[in-house]
Design an enzyme around this catalytic site. Structure first.
Site, PDB file in Angstrom:
ATOM      1  CE  LYS A 126      -3.780   1.934   2.822  1.00 39.94           C
ATOM      2  NZ  LYS A 126      -4.587   1.689   4.038  1.00 39.94           N
ATOM      3  CB  SER A 206      -7.533   3.657   3.491  1.00 34.39           C
ATOM      4  OG  SER A 206      -6.903   2.856   4.440  1.00 34.39           O
ATOM      5  CB  SER A 230      -8.433   0.806   6.201  1.00 37.57           C
ATOM      6  OG  SER A 230      -9.267   1.941   6.127  1.00 37.57           O
TER       7      SER A 230
END
Length: 535
Positions: A126, A206, A230
């Site tokens: 990420k 997210s 998330s």
């Protein structure tokens, strides 16, 4: 979670992957599907494995035997990204050194000197996790310049374990902590990530790019981060597995923060086995090598292994009747496997929900200022707010930065009122899980991870009031989402949670639940399925 418990877990999961219903990639490559349909999108006859279903132990077995190389595997995933990612927009960039990393792993495999279960395995990160050789933007143009000076410790750990850092995934800008009406999966740097199952639907949370990339088989595993939902919501909504570890199990350093009291990175994969193996590396515990499992057996991943387990089902009817029907079918499957399923409602949720947001505002102001001070660009929250005001590209999906503005004037974390708020939050969230598990003598609490994915709409924003992730997130306890079923083509996850540092037991139970539910499906990349009924 002790070194012995995680090593035993890994060994048990590896054994389970070889004796239960995990497909044999050789057989899948050689034979057509029983229904005559073509092989799934992840199939690669050149590799002799199905990228959709192959597990890390199976890959390592092939690499040990010389019938597969990390270079070939990495090339296959890079090819998948080139061919498939334009549909979903999950991968921001690939690492130009990925094939060099893979070649180094191949040399270790030839020498018989591998570094553990992730050696040669492609991993996506990420884009809020610092990497010294690639930009780390958190989705914001404010950080789109020079890369950080050093890797986050978790990246160093992955490199030391021989993992191939394949690239960075898109995310909800600033981990969805900017606007009161955000659109998950959108960032000014990466644009909008789409749900691979239905492309006009949202990927949630997210870690949206990590979840969507895994569903599309663009990497073997991915790393997400979570403050509240998330990791697990993108896992549920994209039909994959996601584990939010116990707080502190994975180093938070070098990861753009929301709150040190709740933030954690964690592994995501298409199955529990790969998720557990990745957690073992991230948590810096000694792991069992792929071949070192012959003397260790455990029924945790075998048929019938749920017998006698007690699972509390928190239904959450607010997520809709279709989701509740998936939970009813799930409960019946678990009961058929011998588990006892009892209905529960964890207490204190209204008060926890009332306190969490103001506490996060205070913590974000403190923690983002500390992080920005380590990067080139805005040096504090006030400067970041000004950057967004003066850069129109930051406003192309939604203009608001209300959470930034509220955090700027929130109580400082030195204020006794804030400290009392966080202390009450920690106490009530932990009691909500501990008391429920003790009262009903549970091995885990289960709940729906997510509703069916809503349509992505910048003007409207998300429909993401999903309370199931909050107790474990605020308590710092582990949670695990596994696929449970679908509603009109859209995946629904089952969220399992347990007590502090019970990650190994939760993953073991999760492997058994995953096997019994058998709900994983490859996406079909449908353009739409008609009107959104989730609002």
């Amino acid at each position: 979670m002790s070194k012995r418990s995680i090593a035993t877990l890994i060994a048990a999961l590896v054994v389970g992957s070889l004796v239960t219903g995990v497909p044999d990639p050789q057989a899948e490559a050689a034979e057509s599907r029983a229904d005559g349909s073509p092989p799934p999108a992840g199939a690669s006859s050149g590799l002799g494995v199905d990228l959709d279903t192959v597990t890390i132990p199976q890959l390592q077995r092939r690499m040990a035997h010389g019938s597969l190389t990390s270079s070939a595997l990495t090339n296959a995933y890079l090819g998948r990204i080139k061919a498939v990612d334009p549909k979903i927009n999950a991968v921001l960039r690939t690492d130009p050194t990925a094939l060099r990393q893979a070649a180094a792993s191949d040399a270790r495999h030839r020498r018989g000197d591998t570094l553990g279960p992730l050696d040669g395995i492609p991993v996506l990160l990420k884009d809020n996790i610092n990497t010294r050789d690639m930009p780390t933007t958190v989705g914001s143009l404010a950080l789109a310049g020079s890369p950080p000076a050093t890797d986050a410790p978790l990246v160093t750990t992955l490199r030391n374990a021989g993992a191939v850092i394949l690239g960075k995934t898109n995310l909800s800008e600033w981990a969805n902590f900017r606007s009161t009406k955000p659109t998950s999966g959108w960032s000014a740097v990466g644009g909008q990530t789409n749900n691979p199952f239905v492309l006009d639907r949202n990927p949630c949370g997210s870690s949206a790019g990590s979840g969507a990339a895994l569903a599309a088989s663009l990497s073997q595993v991915a790393i997400g981060t979570e403050t509240d939902g998330s990791i697990v919501c993108p896992a549920g909504m994209n039909g994959v597995v996601g584990h939010k570890p116990s707080l502190g199990l994975v180093s938070p350093s070098g990861v753009a923060p929301i709150s040190a009291e709740q933030d954690t990175a964690g592994p995501m994969a298409r199955n529990v086995i790969d998720t557990a193996l990745t957690l073992a590396v991230l948590s810096k515990n000694k792991t069992t090598r792929p071949g070192d499992h012959s003397s260790l057996t455990n029924d945790a991943t075998r048929p019938g292994n749920l017998r006698g387990k007690r699972i509390g089902l928190w239904r959450l009817p607010s997520l809709g009747t279709d989701v509740d029907a998936v939970m009813s079918r799930t409960a019946e499957k678990l009961r058929t496997a011998g588990a006892e399923v009892v209905e529960v409602t964890p207490p204190y949720q209204e008060r926890v929900s009332e306190l969490e947001f103001p506490a996060l505002l205070s913590e974000f102001h403190r923690d983002i200022n500390a992080y920005l001070g380590t990067r080139k660009g805005p040096q504090n929250l006030a400067e970041l707010i000004e950057f967004n005001r003066t850069h129109p590209a930051e406003q192309t999906c939604f203009a608001g930065q209300e959470l930034f503005e509220q955090a700027l004037v929130a109580l400082p974390t030195t204020d006794p009122k804030y400290q009392a708020m966080r202390a009450e939050l920690k106490d009530l969230s932990r009691r909500s899980i501990d008391e429920t598990m003790t009262k009903h003598r549970l091995d885990a609490i289960a709940a729906p991870t997510n509703p069916p994915a809503w349509t992505t709409n910048c003007a409207r924003g998300d429909n993401d009031v999903i309370p199931s992730s909050t107790p474990a997130a605020v308590a710092g306890y582990p949670s695990l989402s596994v696929p449970a079923g679908t509603v009109n083509e859209l995946p629904i996850g089952l969220l399992l949670m347990a007590g502090d540092h019970q990650d190994a037991k939760l993953l073991s139970l999760g492997a058994a639940v995953e096997h019994r539910l058998d709900a994983w499906r490859a996406p079909r990349y449908l353009p739409t399925i008609g009107p959104d009924t989730t609002r």
